[in-house]
Scaffold this motif. Structure first.
Motif, PDB file in Angstrom:
ATOM      1  N   UNK A  67      18.445  31.845 -25.840  1.00 12.38           N
ATOM      2  CA  UNK A  67      18.048  30.759 -24.938  1.00 12.38           C
ATOM      3  C   UNK A  67      17.407  31.307 -23.672  1.00 12.38           C
ATOM      4  N   UNK A  68      18.018  32.329 -23.092  1.00 12.68           N
ATOM      5  CA  UNK A  68      17.478  32.918 -21.872  1.00 12.68           C
ATOM      6  C   UNK A  68      16.138  33.603 -22.107  1.00 12.68           C
ATOM      7  N   UNK A  69      15.991  34.277 -23.238  1.00  9.81           N
ATOM      8  CA  UNK A  69      14.712  34.936 -23.543  1.00  9.81           C
ATOM      9  C   UNK A  69      13.617  33.892 -23.759  1.00  9.81           C
ATOM     10  N   UNK A  70      13.928  32.824 -24.476  1.00  7.90           N
ATOM     11  CA  UNK A  70      12.944  31.758 -24.719  1.00  7.90           C
ATOM     12  C   UNK A  70      12.483  31.146 -23.395  1.00  7.90           C
ATOM     13  N   UNK A  71      13.432  30.818 -22.540  1.00 11.62           N
ATOM     14  CA  UNK A  71      13.086  30.192 -21.263  1.00 11.62           C
ATOM     15  C   UNK A  71      12.364  31.173 -20.348  1.00 11.62           C
ATOM     16  N   UNK A  72      12.799  32.425 -20.337  1.00 14.75           N
ATOM     17  CA  UNK A  72      12.138  33.450 -19.523  1.00 14.75           C
ATOM     18  C   UNK A  72      10.666  33.582 -19.916  1.00 14.75           C
TER      19      UNK A  72
END
Length: 190
Positions: free
Chosen positions: A12-17
């Motif tokens: 989730x964090x990689x996608x949003x980043x």
């Protein structure tokens, strides 16, 4: 330790980043460099913050924070001409406005979630309402920050631009997600 939860948080964090960095670079290169400061009226990166918090929740805070810091460091190293000089502080206000919006809605008894909640995150109108409320809270936060910072941006244009940019990004993504459905329906009718 449940590895699927950890993997979910990391993904989730990689996608949003990556989404936030990509949209910011697209907005900066396609709009800001071409048309100048008036393109703050279509500030697209705020839409990623709204969608990220709606669909992934609070667990994406680290990814958004890292994307804000990364872009700030990149802008310092490559001497980007940003529409506002207090980018890091304004971006931190953008980061807290969406969780604050969801907290306020929750305190008012308005829940955001699937179809069983008062605000359905899959309903485009409800998402636009949340984007508007988030932009409003962003404006209030920036107004309070002007007590401590120099007001270097046109506040009303920036807040309107945050909402309009969010709306355009959200509507564009909605169309892109459903483009195959629209195309097949078009072919069936003709």
């Amino acid at each position: 330790m449940n590895y699927s939860i950890v993997l979910d948080h990391i993904a989730s964090n990689v996608i949003v980043y990556l989404s936030h960095i990509l949209i910011y670079f697209l907005w900066y290169n396609l709009f800001f460099l071409t048309f100048g400061e008036q393109t703050i009226i279509l500030y697209l990166p705020h839409g990623i913050i709204v969608l990220g918090f709606l669909f992934f929740g609070i667990k994406i805070t680290l990814g958004l924070l890292l994307s804000q810091i990364s872009f700030y460091i990149i802008s310092l190293n490559y001497n980007f001409n940003l529409p506002f000089s207090d980018y890091l502080i304004i971006s931190l206000f953008q980061l807290i406005c969406m969780p604050l919006t969801l907290f306020i809605l929750n305190r008012l008894g308005i829940t955001v979630g699937d179809r069983s909640h008062k605000l359905d995150k899959t309903n485009i109108l409800h998402v636009l309402i949340v984007a508007f409320l988030s932009s409003t809270i962003l404006g209030i936060s920036i107004i309070f920050s002007t007590l401590f910072l120099m007001n270097q941006i046109n506040l009303s244009i920036f807040i309107l631009g945050s909402f309009l940019g969010s709306a355009i990004l959200i509507l564009t993504m909605k169309v892109l997600v459903h483009i195959s459905y629209l195309f097949s329906t078009f072919l069936k009718n003709y």
